[in-house]
Design an enzyme around this catalytic site. Structure first.
Site, short mmCIF file in Angstrom:
data_model
loop_
_atom_site.label_atom_id
_atom_site.label_comp_id
_atom_site.label_asym_id
_atom_site.label_seq_id
_atom_site.Cartn_x
_atom_site.Cartn_y
_atom_site.Cartn_z
N GLY A 263 42.39 -13.91 -161.65
CA GLY A 263 42.66 -13.21 -160.22
C GLY A 263 44.28 -13.28 -160.57
O GLY A 263 44.87 -12.98 -162.02
N GLN A 264 45.84 -12.13 -159.90
CA GLN A 264 47.15 -12.51 -159.68
C GLN A 264 47.47 -13.94 -160.96
O GLN A 264 48.46 -12.93 -161.93
CB GLN A 264 47.61 -12.10 -158.80
N ASP B 7 30.53 -20.37 -162.61
CA ASP B 7 31.02 -20.33 -160.92
C ASP B 7 31.09 -21.36 -160.21
O ASP B 7 30.33 -22.31 -159.53
CB ASP B 7 29.37 -19.63 -160.59
N ALA C 55 40.88 -18.99 -155.68
CA ALA C 55 41.06 -19.49 -154.27
C ALA C 55 40.14 -18.26 -153.58
O ALA C 55 39.97 -16.63 -154.39
CB ALA C 55 42.60 -19.14 -153.45
N THR D 109 40.91 -15.02 -151.59
CA THR D 109 41.50 -14.83 -150.65
C THR D 109 42.34 -13.04 -149.68
O THR D 109 42.83 -12.43 -149.08
CB THR D 109 43.12 -14.30 -152.22
N TYR E 171 47.84 -24.15 -155.75
CA TYR E 171 48.59 -22.82 -154.90
C TYR E 171 48.27 -22.89 -154.25
O TYR E 171 47.44 -23.12 -153.44
CB TYR E 171 48.63 -21.36 -156.21
N TYR F 12 42.21 -18.21 -143.55
CA TYR F 12 42.36 -17.90 -144.62
C TYR F 12 43.27 -19.83 -144.47
O TYR F 12 43.71 -19.96 -145.33
CB TYR F 12 43.38 -16.78 -145.00
N TRP G 190 52.95 -13.37 -150.59
CA TRP G 190 53.18 -11.99 -150.00
C TRP G 190 53.01 -11.39 -152.40
O TRP G 190 53.82 -11.31 -152.40
CB TRP G 190 53.79 -11.66 -149.90
#
Ligand SMILES: NC(=O)c1ccc[n+]([C@@H]2O[C@H](COP(=O)([O-])OP(=O)(O)OC[C@H]3O[C@@H](n4cnc5c(N)ncnc54)[C@H](OP(=O)(O)O)[C@@H]3O)[C@@H](O)[C@H]2O)c1
Length: 304
Positions: A10-11, A35, A59, A61, A98, A124, A149
Site C-alpha cells: 500500500g501507499q 492473507d 487496511a 481503504t 494508522y 469506513y 488525505w
C-alpha cells in the site's frame, strides 16, 4: 530487531519499508504470502516469525465500497488490529497503527484534537474507530497515528488521478467544501521512524502536514506545481471548477471538516510539521523523477 510491516504494497506500507529498514530487519509479507483475512494464518505467521515490533499499514481503504461490504471493512480495520494488539500485549512488544480523520463527525470548522468524541459518518470511519478502540483496550504498547488525505509517488491516489484527468479533459469539477491536509505517505513513514527512534510516549497522535486546503485547492496546486515542473497538457489552475459536496453525492457520506490539530505530535517530536504545499511540491518531483517520468518525456516529445 525484526519489524513486521503489514500492507507493505500500500501507499504507506511501501514507504515504511524504505524508512524502517534503517531501524531493523523488515518482514513485509504481501497478500500472496499472508492473507490478513485468515486469522489462523496470521497467528501461525506471528508464531513462526516472532517480530519485535508490528507496524500495521494494512487496511480496507475503499471508502465508498465499504458501504456495501461493512463486514470486510470491519474485519480488516477492526478485527485484524485487535488480533495484532492481543499478540503485542502477550509478547510485550509495541504496535504501530494508522487511523483516520474519518473517525470524527466532520462537522464545524475547528481542528479536531485527539480527545474529540468520535462520530464517524460512514462505514469506513466506523471501522477505523473500532480498530483504534480495540488497540487501546488491549493494553498493548501502541502508537496510533490518525492521518488524512494520503497520497504519494506510489499507489493510487488523488494526485495521480488529477494528473491523468487533467491531461484527458478540458474541464474538471472538484469539491471545494471538504477541508483538510493532504499527507504524503513518505511523511507518514518518516515520522513513524522518528517517533520510534525518539521513543514517543504511547497513545493517539494526529499526523498531517501544517496548513489546510480543499480538494479543489489541492487540484489547483497539483496543476500549478506540475506545470512548473515541466508537465504539459494540464489545465491552468483557474480552469478547475469548484463544486460543493451537496451537488456531488457519493455512496459514503464524506466529512466536510478533516482539519487535525497537530500540537500533540509537534510537542512530542519537538519540531513543527512541514507545510502541505511544500510537501506536495516535493512529492510531485519524486513522482516525476520515478513512476511518473513519462509525463515529462511526453512533454519533451510534444515540444520537440
Ligand atoms: N488513503 C487515505 O487517504 C487515508 C486517509 C487516512 C488514513 N488512512 C489510513 O492509512 C493507512 C494506510 O493507508 P494506505 O492509503 O497506505 O492504504 P492502501 O494503499 O489502500 O493499502 C492497503 C494495504 O492493505 C493490504 N491489504 C488489504 N487487504 C489485505 C488482505 N486481505 N491481506 C493482505 N493485505 C491486505 C493491501 O494489499 P494489496 O495491495 O494486495 O491490496 C495494501 O498493501 C490505513 O490504515 C488507512 O486507513 C488512509
Amino acid at each position: 530487531m525484526k519489524i513486521l510491516i503489514t500492507g507493505s504494497t500500500g501507499q504507506v506500507g511501501f514507504e515504511l519499508q524504505r524508512q524502517l529498514s534503517l531501524l531493523g530487519r523488515v518482514l513485509a509479507p504481501t497478500r500472496h504470502t499472508l492473507d490478513l483475512l485468515d486469522a489462523q494464518a496470521v497467528d501461525d505467521w506471528l508464531e513462526q516469525h516472532r517480530p519485535d515490533l508490528i507496524v500495521n499499514a494494512a487496511a480496507y481503504t475503499a471508502v465508498d465500497r465499504a458501504q456495501q461490504e461493512p463486514e470486510l471493512a470491519a474485519y480488516l480495520n477492526a478485527a485484524l488490529p485487535a488480533q495484532l494488539a492481543r499478540y503485542a500485549r502477550r509478547q510485550d512488544i509495541a504496535l504501530v497503527h494508522y487511523s483516520s480523520d474519518y473517525v470524527y463527525s466532520g462537522e464545524g470548522a475547528l481542528p479536531w484534537c485527539e480527545e474529540a468524541a468520535p462520530a464517524p459518518c460512514n462505514v469506513y470511519g466506523q471501522s477505523k474507530w473500532e480498530g483504534d478502540q480495540a488497540i487501546v483496550l488491549s493494553g498493548c504498547e501502541h502508537l496510533i497515528f490518525r492521518t488524512s488525505w494520503v497520497y504519494g509517488a506510489y499507489g493510487h491516489n488523488f494526485m495521480k488521478t488529477m494528473l491523468r484527468l487533467g491531461r484527458e479533459r478540458d474541464r474538471l469539477e472538484v469539491i471545494v467544501d471538504q477541508i483538510g491536509a493532504p499527507t504524503p505517505a513518505r511523511l507518514i513513514a518518516r515520522i513513524t521512524a522518528q517517533a520510534l527512534v525518539q521513543r514517543l510516549e504511547g497513545g493517539v497522535y494526529h499526523l498531517a502536514p501544517r496548513g489546510e486546503t480543499s480538494w479543489h485547492g489541492l487540484a489547483q496546486a497539483i496543476f500549478r506545481l506540475a506545470r512548473a515542473q515541466g508537465v504539459t497538457g494540464l489545465p491552468a489552475p483557474e480552469a478547475v471548477i469548484p463544486v460543493v459536496t451537496a451537488n456531488y453525492p457519493t455512496p459514503a457520506p464524506r466529512p466536510l471538516n478533516s482539519r487535525l490539530c497537530l500540537e500533540r505530535l509537534e510537542t512530542a517530536l519537538g519540531a513543527p510539521m512541514p507545510h502541505w504545499e511544500a510537501q506536495l511540491e516535493f512529492t510531485l518531483g519524486e513522482y516525476l523523477a520515478g513512476p511518473g517520468a513519462s509525463l515529462l518525456r511526453n512533454g519533451a516529445e510534444q515540444a520537440a
